[in-house]
Enzyme design. Structure first.
Site, short mmCIF file in Angstrom:
data_model
loop_
_atom_site.label_atom_id
_atom_site.label_comp_id
_atom_site.label_asym_id
_atom_site.label_seq_id
_atom_site.Cartn_x
_atom_site.Cartn_y
_atom_site.Cartn_z
N HIS A 158 0.67 -5.52 -11.03
CA HIS A 158 1.26 -6.52 -10.13
C HIS A 158 2.37 -7.24 -10.87
CE1 HIS A 158 0.57 -8.88 -6.37
NE2 HIS A 158 1.27 -9.78 -7.04
N GLU A 201 4.15 -9.67 -2.63
CA GLU A 201 4.41 -9.44 -4.06
C GLU A 201 5.88 -9.61 -4.43
OE1 GLU A 201 2.47 -5.90 -5.56
OE2 GLU A 201 3.45 -6.13 -7.52
N ARG A 242 -7.81 -10.72 -15.88
CA ARG A 242 -7.24 -9.41 -16.19
C ARG A 242 -6.40 -9.40 -17.47
NH1 ARG A 242 -5.72 -7.73 -9.95
NH2 ARG A 242 -7.89 -7.45 -9.35
N ASP A 269 13.14 -3.16 -4.98
CA ASP A 269 14.34 -3.17 -4.13
C ASP A 269 14.63 -4.55 -3.54
OD1 ASP A 269 14.49 -0.48 -4.51
OD2 ASP A 269 14.50 0.08 -2.39
C1 LIG Z 1 -4.67 0.54 -6.24
C2 LIG Z 1 -4.54 -0.91 -5.83
C3 LIG Z 1 -5.67 -1.61 -5.44
C4 LIG Z 1 -5.56 -2.95 -5.07
N1 LIG Z 1 -6.68 -3.62 -4.69
C5 LIG Z 1 -6.58 -4.90 -4.28
C6 LIG Z 1 -7.73 -5.60 -3.83
O1 LIG Z 1 -8.84 -5.07 -3.80
N2 LIG Z 1 -7.56 -6.89 -3.41
C7 LIG Z 1 -6.34 -7.52 -3.43
O2 LIG Z 1 -6.24 -8.68 -3.05
N3 LIG Z 1 -5.24 -6.87 -3.86
C8 LIG Z 1 -5.33 -5.58 -4.27
N4 LIG Z 1 -4.20 -4.92 -4.70
C9 LIG Z 1 -2.91 -5.63 -4.67
C10 LIG Z 1 -2.35 -5.63 -3.25
O3 LIG Z 1 -2.45 -4.32 -2.72
C11 LIG Z 1 -0.90 -6.08 -3.28
O4 LIG Z 1 -0.86 -7.39 -3.79
C12 LIG Z 1 -0.31 -6.06 -1.87
O5 LIG Z 1 -0.33 -4.75 -1.33
C13 LIG Z 1 1.11 -6.57 -1.85
O6 LIG Z 1 1.52 -6.51 -0.51
P1 LIG Z 1 3.05 -6.50 -0.10
O7 LIG Z 1 3.05 -6.28 1.37
O8 LIG Z 1 3.71 -7.67 -0.66
O9 LIG Z 1 3.68 -5.24 -0.83
P2 LIG Z 1 3.31 -3.67 -0.68
O10 LIG Z 1 1.91 -3.49 -0.21
O11 LIG Z 1 3.71 -3.07 -1.99
O12 LIG Z 1 4.26 -3.20 0.46
C14 LIG Z 1 5.67 -3.15 0.30
C15 LIG Z 1 6.21 -2.14 1.29
O13 LIG Z 1 7.64 -2.23 1.29
C16 LIG Z 1 8.18 -0.94 1.27
N5 LIG Z 1 9.52 -0.99 0.66
C17 LIG Z 1 9.86 -1.18 -0.65
N6 LIG Z 1 11.19 -1.17 -0.81
C18 LIG Z 1 11.72 -0.97 0.43
C19 LIG Z 1 13.05 -0.88 0.94
N7 LIG Z 1 14.14 -0.98 0.14
N8 LIG Z 1 13.22 -0.67 2.25
C20 LIG Z 1 12.16 -0.56 3.10
N9 LIG Z 1 10.88 -0.65 2.68
C21 LIG Z 1 10.66 -0.87 1.36
C22 LIG Z 1 7.20 -0.12 0.45
O14 LIG Z 1 7.33 1.26 0.75
C23 LIG Z 1 5.87 -0.71 0.92
O15 LIG Z 1 5.39 -0.05 2.07
C24 LIG Z 1 -4.29 -3.58 -5.08
C25 LIG Z 1 -3.15 -2.87 -5.47
C26 LIG Z 1 -3.28 -1.54 -5.83
C27 LIG Z 1 -2.04 -0.80 -6.24
#
Ligand SMILES: Cc1cc2nc3c(=O)[nH]c(=O)nc-3n(C[C@H](O)[C@H](O)[C@H](O)COP(=O)(O)OP(=O)(O)OC[C@H]3O[C@@H](n4cnc5c(N)ncnc54)[C@H](O)[C@@H]3O)c2cc1C
Length: 405
Positions: A344, A373, A232, A175
């Site tokens: 990712h 991300e 990876r 999004d």
């Molecule tokens: C199963 C799993 C295990 C992992 N393990 C590791 C690890 O051990 N170490 C590590 O470094 N990384 C790990 N990762 C990667 C790491 O979790 C991600 O890189 C990180 O969570 C990204 O953070 P972020 O806040 O950018 O996005 P996200 O954590 O994806 O958060 C984005 C948020 O934005 C919200 N959102 C999306 N669109 C909208 C919208 N239009 N309006 C309002 N809200 C919205 C979503 O609901 C979500 O809550 C893992 C990922 C997964 C899936």
């Protein structure tokens, strides 16, 4: 300080080099520098908020080095601690859950001044006095988008719905990229999509722990086929070469009891769900999984030869990495079927090291910041394991600091 206690030599520069090498030097060095310089201070900042980290660091799958600092409570640990922190300021921070950001609001001068949200079918406008930060994650679950953008590392693999995703379906639809594009942001490297070898077949859920030590990756027949410590993209390419699915084999050293938690399920629960198999002997495990018992034994023997020091390195390049690498000699042995899953999306909104969003001419879009991300440039074409949370935490904090200036 944890690495020092484990006699693991590390430095900011080494983290920089590993991140660049892991990303095939496609990363933006300015962003990587910020990431590695701020990762330790951000971790200390989180500790100051009450987040505990385990005393031992580990090698995360694709992490290339024993540098992974795991938080107590996993991902939820971060959320719990930060939620408690913001709840202490109810007059300053208001959280709207189940509210989707659908559009950014720009004023006539071109500054981003707010967000249009949708909650229960109603429109809610959020006006920003300091700035808007996009932190909406990647697009790994958006099959249409990842297929349209799949011209990079996975161009030979159709990333259709048959390739599962490890991420939350609703939360990883990309999004934020659409919101940013509407206000003229530059999106970069969207073809850099990461697959992770730890997906459960069909669902992609990472219920099993391919990270850590004392486990080997085997073909459906029981042969070793890749150095488990590789990046990876290398791991997943090797799996596709073997047909797209493989086994992770371990024993009681990794899972001392049936109620030992393997990520979010115990190994006993995994067995009951048919997601793992156990055998008291190598032959019993081979019989339950269809692996060739001779191949399975030979694979375990080679691994044991490396970790006991009988040979320095096997023909795949696997070496003893840490003192935690132990031989697998006695049952019960465990096997889990695994597949590569989209994990990712490294590309995204172009930012500078102050987390300001840039337009197609490299100019800052006033009032708009992005972190995590949803951005592109930090990880190059392959994210190093452990750098995902570091990225989100470092640039999340940096974007807040920049918006306040
Ligand atoms: C199963 C799993 C295990 C992992 N393990 C590791 C690890 O051990 N170490 C590590 O470094 N990384 C790990 N990762 C990667 C790491 O979790 C991600 O890189 C990180 O969570 C990204 O953070 P972020 O806040 O950018 O996005 P996200 O954590 O994806 O958060 C984005 C948020 O934005 C919200 N959102 C999306 N669109 C909208 C919208 N239009 N309006 C309002 N809200 C919205 C979503 O609901 C979500 O809550 C893992 C990922 C997964 C899936």
């Amino acid at each position: 300080e944890r690495q020092n206690r484990q006699n693991i030599e590390d430095s900011i520069d080494r983290h920089f080099q590993d991140t660049m090498r892991g990303g095939h030097n496609k990363n933006n060095p300015e962003l990587v520098k910020k990431l590695v310089e701020e990762a330790p201070t951000t971790m200390h900042w989180l500790e100051g908020k009450g987040l505990g980290f385990w005393p031992k660091v580990r090698v995360i799958v694709g992490g290339l080095y024993p540098r992974g600092h795991s938080a107590e409570g996993g991902g939820y640990g971060y959320v719990k601690v930060l939620e408690k922190f913001i709840k202490a300021y109810p007059d300053k921070v208001k959280v709207f859950t189940d509210t989707q950001a659908v559009k950014l609001i720009k004023n006539e001068a071109g500054k981003v001044i707010g967000v249009v949200g949708k909650q229960d079918g109603k429109t809610v406008n959020f006006m920003a006095s300091k700035g808007v930060i996009i932190a909406t994650g990647g697009f790994g679950s958006n099959v249409e988008m990842r297929q349209a953008r799949n011209t990079g590392v996975w161009k030979e693999v159709t990333l259709d719905k048959n390739i599962p995703c490890t991420n939350n379906f609703k939360a990883s639809q990309g999004d934020g990229l659409k919101l940013a594009e509407q206000v003229g942001a530059n999106l970069i490297n969207l073809d850099d999509i990461q697959l992770h070898p730890g997906g459960t077949p069909k669902t992609g859920i990472m219920s099993f722990w391919p990270s850590g030590r004392n486990r080997i990756f085997l073909t459906p027949q029981g042969d070793r086929f890749v150095n488990e410590d590789a990046a990876r993209d290398t791991l997943c390419k090797a799996i596709f070469k073997e047909g797209g699915n493989y086994w992770i084999v371990s024993n009681h050293v990794k899972y001392p009891t049936l109620d030992y938690l393997s990520k979010n399920l115990t190994i006993g629960e995994m067995i009951n769900l048919g997601q793992a198999f156990s055998g008291n002997t190598i032959e019993e495990l081979a019989q339950k999984t269809g692996m060739d018992p001779k191949k399975l034994r030979a694979s375990i023997d080679t691994y044991n030869d490396v970790v006991t020091g009988k040979i320095k390195e096997d023909n795949l390049g696997f070496k003893k990495f840490t003192q935690d690498d132990k031989p697998m000699t006695e049952g019960p042995f465990y096997a889990t079927p695994m597949v590569p899953a989209v994990h990712h999306t490294m590309g995204g909104i172009q930012i500078n090291s102050a987390a300001q969003v840039l337009d197609k001419n490299g100019q800052v879009i006033p009032g708009l910041f992005a972190a995590g991300e949803v951005t592109g440039g930090v990880h190059g074409s392959n994210r190093v394991g452990g750098n995902g949370i570091a990225d989100a935490m470092v640039f999340g904090r940096v974007s807040g600091q920049s918006a306040l200036k």
